[in-house]
Scaffold this active site. Sequence first.
Site, short mmCIF file in Angstrom:
data_model
loop_
_atom_site.label_atom_id
_atom_site.label_comp_id
_atom_site.label_asym_id
_atom_site.label_seq_id
_atom_site.Cartn_x
_atom_site.Cartn_y
_atom_site.Cartn_z
N ASN A 6 -0.07 3.15 5.94
CA ASN A 6 0.92 3.57 4.95
C ASN A 6 0.44 4.87 4.30
O ASN A 6 -0.64 4.90 3.70
CB ASN A 6 1.06 2.44 3.91
CG ASN A 6 2.08 2.77 2.84
OD1 ASN A 6 2.14 3.90 2.38
ND2 ASN A 6 2.86 1.79 2.42
N HIS A 9 0.43 7.30 -0.33
CA HIS A 9 -0.44 7.85 -1.37
C HIS A 9 -0.97 9.24 -1.04
O HIS A 9 -1.50 9.91 -1.92
CB HIS A 9 -1.54 6.86 -1.72
CG HIS A 9 -0.96 5.67 -2.43
ND1 HIS A 9 -0.06 5.83 -3.47
CD2 HIS A 9 -1.07 4.35 -2.22
CE1 HIS A 9 0.33 4.63 -3.87
NE2 HIS A 9 -0.26 3.71 -3.13
N HIS A 42 7.23 4.14 2.24
CA HIS A 42 8.20 3.53 1.33
C HIS A 42 8.99 4.66 0.67
O HIS A 42 8.43 5.41 -0.14
CB HIS A 42 7.43 2.71 0.28
CG HIS A 42 8.32 1.94 -0.65
ND1 HIS A 42 7.83 1.09 -1.61
CD2 HIS A 42 9.69 1.88 -0.77
CE1 HIS A 42 8.83 0.54 -2.28
NE2 HIS A 42 9.97 1.00 -1.79
N ARG A 44 11.15 5.35 -1.97
CA ARG A 44 11.63 4.66 -3.17
C ARG A 44 12.87 5.37 -3.70
O ARG A 44 13.06 6.57 -3.48
CB ARG A 44 10.54 4.65 -4.25
CG ARG A 44 9.31 3.87 -3.88
CD ARG A 44 8.32 3.83 -5.04
NE ARG A 44 8.70 2.84 -6.01
CZ ARG A 44 8.13 1.63 -6.13
NH1 ARG A 44 7.13 1.28 -5.33
NH2 ARG A 44 8.54 0.79 -7.03
N ARG A 48 9.32 8.88 -5.92
CA ARG A 48 8.13 9.27 -6.69
C ARG A 48 6.99 9.80 -5.81
O ARG A 48 6.14 10.50 -6.29
CB ARG A 48 7.63 8.10 -7.56
CG ARG A 48 7.04 6.97 -6.75
CD ARG A 48 6.34 5.98 -7.64
NE ARG A 48 7.27 5.19 -8.42
CZ ARG A 48 6.98 3.97 -8.87
NH1 ARG A 48 5.79 3.45 -8.64
NH2 ARG A 48 7.86 3.27 -9.55
N GLU A 69 9.98 1.29 4.56
CA GLU A 69 10.19 0.30 3.50
C GLU A 69 11.27 0.83 2.57
O GLU A 69 11.25 2.01 2.20
CB GLU A 69 8.90 0.10 2.70
CG GLU A 69 7.75 -0.45 3.52
CD GLU A 69 6.48 -0.53 2.70
OE1 GLU A 69 6.47 -0.13 1.53
OE2 GLU A 69 5.47 -0.97 3.26
N THR A 100 4.60 -2.14 -5.37
CA THR A 100 5.48 -3.29 -5.15
C THR A 100 4.75 -4.56 -5.58
O THR A 100 3.75 -4.93 -4.98
CB THR A 100 5.87 -3.37 -3.66
OG1 THR A 100 6.21 -2.06 -3.22
CG2 THR A 100 7.03 -4.31 -3.45
N GLU A 151 7.02 -9.82 6.35
CA GLU A 151 5.71 -9.30 5.97
C GLU A 151 5.21 -10.14 4.80
O GLU A 151 5.83 -10.16 3.73
CB GLU A 151 5.79 -7.83 5.58
CG GLU A 151 4.41 -7.30 5.18
CD GLU A 151 4.39 -5.80 4.90
OE1 GLU A 151 5.30 -5.09 5.35
OE2 GLU A 151 3.45 -5.36 4.21
N HIS A 198 -0.58 -5.46 1.59
CA HIS A 198 -0.66 -5.20 0.14
C HIS A 198 -2.04 -5.58 -0.38
O HIS A 198 -2.44 -6.73 -0.32
CB HIS A 198 0.40 -5.95 -0.67
CG HIS A 198 0.62 -5.27 -2.00
ND1 HIS A 198 1.54 -4.27 -2.17
CD2 HIS A 198 -0.02 -5.40 -3.16
CE1 HIS A 198 1.49 -3.83 -3.40
NE2 HIS A 198 0.54 -4.49 -4.03
N1 PXP Z 1 3.37 -3.49 2.58
C1 PXP Z 1 4.34 -3.27 1.66
C2 PXP Z 1 5.67 -3.91 1.87
C3 PXP Z 1 4.11 -2.43 0.56
O1 PXP Z 1 5.08 -2.23 -0.34
C4 PXP Z 1 2.84 -1.81 0.43
C5 PXP Z 1 2.58 -0.90 -0.72
O2 PXP Z 1 3.40 0.20 -0.66
C6 PXP Z 1 1.88 -2.05 1.42
C7 PXP Z 1 2.16 -2.91 2.46
C8 PXP Z 1 0.54 -1.38 1.40
O3 PXP Z 1 -0.19 -1.81 0.31
P1 PXP Z 1 -1.55 -1.09 -0.06
O4 PXP Z 1 -1.24 0.33 -0.41
O5 PXP Z 1 -2.06 -1.89 -1.21
O6 PXP Z 1 -2.43 -1.17 1.17
#
Ligand code: PXP
Length: 254
Positions: A6, A9, A42, A44, A48, A69, A100, A151, A198
Amino acid sequence: MRLHVNVDHVATVRQARRTDEPDPVRAAVLAELGGADGITVHLREDRRHVNDRDVRLLMRTVRTGVNLELAAGSDVMTIACELRPMTATLVPERREEITTEGGLALDGDSGRRTGDAVRTLHASGIRTSLFIGPDLAVIDAAAALGVEAVELHTGEFAEAYKTVHTRDGRAAVQQEVTRLRRAAAHAHGLDIAVHAGHGLTYENVALVAAIGEIEELNIGHSIVSRAVLTGMERAVREMKDIIREARHAALHGE
Ligand code: PXP
Protein backbone atom coordinates in the site's frame (compact mmCIF):
# COMPACT_ATOMS: atom_id res chain seq x y z
CA MET A 1 0.79 -15.80 -0.30
CA ARG A 2 0.69 -12.49 -2.15
CA LEU A 3 2.06 -9.27 -0.71
CA HIS A 4 0.26 -6.13 -1.84
CA VAL A 5 2.14 -2.98 -0.98
CA ASN A 6 0.00 0.00 0.00
CA VAL A 7 1.69 3.20 -1.21
CA ASP A 8 -0.75 5.70 0.38
CA HIS A 9 1.84 6.99 2.82
CA VAL A 10 4.29 7.88 0.09
CA ALA A 11 1.55 10.27 -1.03
CA THR A 12 1.07 11.40 2.58
CA VAL A 13 4.68 12.67 2.62
CA ARG A 14 4.14 14.42 -0.73
CA GLN A 15 0.98 16.09 0.51
CA ALA A 16 2.80 17.39 3.61
CA ARG A 17 4.39 19.89 1.16
CA ARG A 18 1.73 19.81 -1.56
CA THR A 19 4.52 19.21 -4.08
CA ASP A 20 5.32 16.46 -6.55
CA GLU A 21 7.67 14.23 -4.52
CA PRO A 22 7.80 11.52 -3.40
CA ASP A 23 5.62 10.12 -6.18
CA PRO A 24 3.57 7.04 -5.17
CA VAL A 25 3.60 5.94 -8.82
CA ARG A 26 7.41 5.76 -8.81
CA ALA A 27 7.29 4.02 -5.43
CA ALA A 28 4.95 1.43 -6.93
CA VAL A 29 7.45 0.65 -9.70
CA LEU A 30 10.17 0.09 -7.08
CA ALA A 31 7.82 -1.99 -4.90
CA GLU A 32 7.16 -4.24 -7.88
CA LEU A 33 10.88 -4.54 -8.59
CA GLY A 34 11.23 -5.59 -4.93
CA GLY A 35 8.74 -8.39 -5.47
CA ALA A 36 5.36 -6.86 -4.58
CA ASP A 37 2.55 -9.00 -6.00
CA GLY A 38 0.22 -6.04 -6.24
CA ILE A 39 -0.18 -2.36 -5.40
CA THR A 40 -2.89 -1.11 -3.07
CA VAL A 41 -4.13 2.47 -2.83
CA HIS A 42 -6.98 4.05 -0.95
CA LEU A 43 -8.55 6.92 -2.90
CA ARG A 44 -10.34 8.67 -0.05
CA GLU A 45 -13.26 10.97 -0.64
CA ASP A 46 -11.23 13.88 0.82
CA ARG A 47 -8.16 12.97 -1.35
CA ARG A 48 -5.92 13.50 1.67
CA HIS A 49 -3.04 11.44 0.24
CA VAL A 50 -3.56 9.53 -3.00
CA ASN A 51 -5.31 11.56 -5.72
CA ASP A 52 -7.07 10.86 -9.01
CA ARG A 53 -3.91 11.42 -11.05
CA ASP A 54 -2.07 8.79 -8.99
CA VAL A 55 -4.74 6.16 -9.50
CA ARG A 56 -5.04 6.84 -13.22
CA LEU A 57 -1.26 6.60 -13.68
CA LEU A 58 -1.01 3.49 -11.48
CA MET A 59 -3.63 1.80 -13.63
CA ARG A 60 -1.40 2.41 -16.67
CA THR A 61 1.94 1.56 -15.10
CA VAL A 62 1.45 -1.18 -12.50
CA ARG A 63 2.28 -4.54 -14.04
CA THR A 64 0.98 -6.79 -11.25
CA GLY A 65 -2.43 -5.35 -10.45
CA VAL A 66 -4.08 -2.52 -8.54
CA ASN A 67 -6.26 -3.09 -5.51
CA LEU A 68 -8.31 0.11 -5.18
CA GLU A 69 -9.75 0.76 -1.73
CA LEU A 70 -12.81 2.98 -1.71
CA ALA A 71 -15.95 3.81 0.23
CA ALA A 72 -19.40 2.76 -1.00
CA GLY A 73 -21.41 5.77 -2.09
CA SER A 74 -18.40 8.02 -2.70
CA ASP A 75 -17.56 9.63 -6.05
CA VAL A 76 -14.68 7.15 -6.23
CA MET A 77 -17.21 4.47 -7.24
CA THR A 78 -17.53 6.17 -10.65
CA ILE A 79 -13.75 6.25 -11.04
CA ALA A 80 -13.49 2.56 -10.10
CA CYS A 81 -16.12 1.58 -12.67
CA GLU A 82 -14.31 3.58 -15.33
CA LEU A 83 -10.78 2.30 -14.53
CA ARG A 84 -11.69 -1.27 -13.60
CA PRO A 85 -8.84 -2.19 -11.20
CA MET A 86 -7.93 -5.84 -10.61
CA THR A 87 -9.76 -5.68 -7.26
CA ALA A 88 -11.89 -3.05 -5.55
CA THR A 89 -11.96 -3.26 -1.75
CA LEU A 90 -14.86 -1.51 -0.06
CA VAL A 91 -13.84 0.06 3.24
CA PRO A 92 -15.63 2.21 5.81
CA GLU A 93 -14.46 5.82 5.68
CA ARG A 94 -14.79 8.62 8.18
CA ARG A 95 -13.27 12.04 7.58
CA GLU A 96 -12.07 12.47 11.14
CA GLU A 97 -10.16 9.18 11.33
CA ILE A 98 -6.38 9.00 10.92
CA THR A 99 -6.63 5.63 9.20
CA THR A 100 -9.40 3.08 8.49
CA GLU A 101 -10.41 2.23 12.03
CA GLY A 102 -12.75 -0.72 11.77
CA GLY A 103 -14.28 -3.11 9.29
CA LEU A 104 -17.55 -2.62 7.43
CA ALA A 105 -20.76 -3.26 9.33
CA LEU A 106 -22.95 -5.23 6.95
CA ASP A 107 -26.29 -4.74 8.66
CA GLY A 108 -28.87 -1.95 8.31
CA ASP A 109 -28.06 1.06 6.14
CA SER A 110 -24.39 0.19 5.84
CA GLY A 111 -25.31 -3.29 4.56
CA ARG A 112 -27.69 -1.83 1.98
CA ARG A 113 -25.12 0.75 0.83
CA THR A 114 -22.43 -1.93 0.60
CA GLY A 115 -24.76 -4.28 -1.31
CA ASP A 116 -25.54 -1.51 -3.84
CA ALA A 117 -21.82 -0.83 -4.26
CA VAL A 118 -21.02 -4.53 -4.77
CA ARG A 119 -23.70 -4.77 -7.47
CA THR A 120 -22.38 -1.64 -9.21
CA LEU A 121 -18.78 -2.91 -9.15
CA HIS A 122 -19.85 -6.35 -10.36
CA ALA A 123 -21.81 -4.78 -13.21
CA SER A 124 -18.47 -3.32 -14.36
CA GLY A 125 -16.85 -6.75 -14.04
CA ILE A 126 -14.67 -5.81 -11.04
CA ARG A 127 -13.55 -8.43 -8.51
CA THR A 128 -14.82 -7.10 -5.19
CA SER A 129 -13.52 -7.49 -1.65
CA LEU A 130 -14.97 -6.22 1.64
CA PHE A 131 -12.81 -5.01 4.53
CA ILE A 132 -14.41 -6.58 7.61
CA GLY A 133 -13.58 -7.65 11.14
CA PRO A 134 -12.77 -11.34 11.77
CA ASP A 135 -16.37 -12.02 12.71
CA LEU A 136 -18.23 -15.11 11.43
CA ALA A 137 -21.64 -13.41 11.15
CA VAL A 138 -20.14 -10.56 9.11
CA ILE A 139 -18.41 -13.10 6.85
CA ASP A 140 -21.80 -14.78 6.28
CA ALA A 141 -23.28 -11.38 5.39
CA ALA A 142 -20.38 -10.78 2.98
CA ALA A 143 -20.98 -14.19 1.37
CA ALA A 144 -24.66 -13.29 0.93
CA LEU A 145 -23.58 -10.23 -1.04
CA GLY A 146 -21.70 -12.50 -3.45
CA VAL A 147 -18.24 -10.95 -3.08
CA GLU A 148 -15.17 -12.75 -4.37
CA ALA A 149 -13.01 -11.87 -1.34
CA VAL A 150 -12.95 -10.46 2.16
CA GLU A 151 -10.05 -8.63 3.76
CA LEU A 152 -9.85 -9.42 7.46
CA HIS A 153 -9.03 -6.38 9.58
CA THR A 154 -5.90 -7.21 11.60
CA GLY A 155 -5.96 -3.97 13.61
CA GLU A 156 -7.04 -5.58 16.88
CA PHE A 157 -4.40 -8.27 16.50
CA ALA A 158 -1.78 -5.56 15.83
CA GLU A 159 -2.95 -3.59 18.88
CA ALA A 160 -2.72 -6.71 21.08
CA TYR A 161 0.75 -7.44 19.72
CA LYS A 162 2.08 -4.19 21.19
CA THR A 163 2.03 -5.87 24.64
CA VAL A 164 3.17 -9.34 23.52
CA HIS A 165 6.12 -9.17 25.93
CA THR A 166 3.70 -9.43 28.89
CA ARG A 167 1.83 -12.56 29.97
CA ASP A 168 -1.58 -10.93 29.45
CA GLY A 169 -0.37 -9.58 26.14
CA ARG A 170 0.68 -13.01 24.91
CA ALA A 171 -2.74 -14.41 25.81
CA ALA A 172 -4.47 -11.52 24.02
CA VAL A 173 -2.35 -12.06 20.90
CA GLN A 174 -3.15 -15.76 20.95
CA GLN A 175 -6.84 -14.93 21.21
CA GLU A 176 -6.66 -12.56 18.23
CA VAL A 177 -4.72 -15.12 16.16
CA THR A 178 -7.40 -17.72 16.95
CA ARG A 179 -10.12 -15.26 15.86
CA LEU A 180 -8.28 -14.62 12.59
CA ARG A 181 -7.72 -18.34 12.05
CA ARG A 182 -11.40 -19.19 12.58
CA ALA A 183 -12.54 -16.32 10.39
CA ALA A 184 -10.12 -17.28 7.60
CA ALA A 185 -11.23 -20.93 7.71
CA HIS A 186 -14.90 -19.89 7.70
CA ALA A 187 -14.53 -17.59 4.70
CA HIS A 188 -12.42 -20.17 2.85
CA GLY A 189 -15.13 -22.78 3.53
CA LEU A 190 -17.63 -20.44 1.85
CA ASP A 191 -15.34 -20.25 -1.19
CA ILE A 192 -14.38 -16.64 -0.56
CA ALA A 193 -10.75 -15.59 -1.05
CA VAL A 194 -9.22 -14.38 2.21
CA HIS A 195 -7.04 -11.26 2.38
CA ALA A 196 -5.83 -9.55 5.55
CA GLY A 197 -4.29 -6.26 6.53
CA HIS A 198 -3.95 -3.21 8.75
CA GLY A 199 -1.26 -2.57 11.30
CA LEU A 200 0.96 -5.46 10.14
CA THR A 201 4.64 -4.89 10.87
CA TYR A 202 8.01 -6.62 10.48
CA GLU A 203 7.57 -7.85 14.06
CA ASN A 204 4.00 -9.15 14.00
CA VAL A 205 3.42 -10.30 10.41
CA ALA A 206 4.74 -13.86 10.87
CA LEU A 207 1.78 -14.92 13.01
CA VAL A 208 -0.69 -13.83 10.32
CA ALA A 209 1.40 -15.10 7.41
CA ALA A 210 1.27 -18.57 9.01
CA ILE A 211 -2.54 -18.79 8.57
CA GLY A 212 -2.88 -21.03 5.54
CA GLU A 213 -6.24 -19.80 4.24
CA ILE A 214 -5.05 -16.21 3.94
CA GLU A 215 -3.82 -15.70 0.40
CA GLU A 216 -3.02 -11.98 0.36
CA LEU A 217 -1.64 -9.40 2.79
CA ASN A 218 -2.03 -5.65 2.31
CA ILE A 219 0.73 -3.77 4.10
CA GLY A 220 1.49 -0.05 3.92
CA HIS A 221 2.63 1.97 6.89
CA SER A 222 5.32 -0.38 8.14
CA ILE A 223 6.91 -0.88 4.70
CA VAL A 224 6.92 2.85 3.93
CA SER A 225 8.40 3.50 7.39
CA ARG A 226 11.14 0.92 6.82
CA ALA A 227 11.87 2.38 3.38
CA VAL A 228 12.44 5.83 4.90
CA LEU A 229 15.02 4.40 7.29
CA THR A 230 16.77 1.95 4.97
CA GLY A 231 16.91 4.63 2.25
CA MET A 232 18.22 7.43 4.51
CA GLU A 233 21.96 6.70 4.30
CA ARG A 234 21.96 6.54 0.53
CA ALA A 235 19.75 9.62 0.21
CA VAL A 236 22.11 11.69 2.37
CA ARG A 237 25.17 10.40 0.51
CA GLU A 238 23.64 11.38 -2.84
CA MET A 239 22.84 14.91 -1.60
CA LYS A 240 26.38 15.30 -0.20
CA ASP A 241 27.89 14.19 -3.51
CA ILE A 242 25.98 16.88 -5.39
CA ILE A 243 26.96 19.56 -2.86
CA ARG A 244 30.61 18.48 -2.86
CA GLU A 245 30.80 18.43 -6.64
CA ALA A 246 29.17 21.86 -6.93
CA ARG A 247 31.59 23.33 -4.39
CA HIS A 248 34.53 21.68 -6.13
CA ALA A 249 33.45 23.04 -9.51
CA ALA A 250 33.01 26.56 -8.10
CA LEU A 251 36.42 26.55 -6.44
CA HIS A 252 38.18 25.31 -9.55
CA GLY A 253 36.29 27.52 -12.01
CA GLU A 254 34.66 24.63 -13.86
N1 PXP B 1 -6.00 -2.78 4.20
C1 PXP B 1 -6.92 -1.78 4.26
C2 PXP B 1 -8.31 -2.07 3.81
C3 PXP B 1 -6.56 -0.50 4.70
O1 PXP B 1 -7.49 0.47 4.75
C4 PXP B 1 -5.22 -0.26 5.07
C5 PXP B 1 -4.81 1.11 5.52
O2 PXP B 1 -4.96 2.01 4.51
C6 PXP B 1 -4.30 -1.31 4.97
C7 PXP B 1 -4.72 -2.56 4.56
C8 PXP B 1 -2.85 -1.13 5.28
O3 PXP B 1 -2.68 -0.85 6.62
P1 PXP B 1 -1.25 -0.40 7.15
O4 PXP B 1 -0.91 0.90 6.49
O5 PXP B 1 -1.46 -0.29 8.62
O6 PXP B 1 -0.28 -1.48 6.76
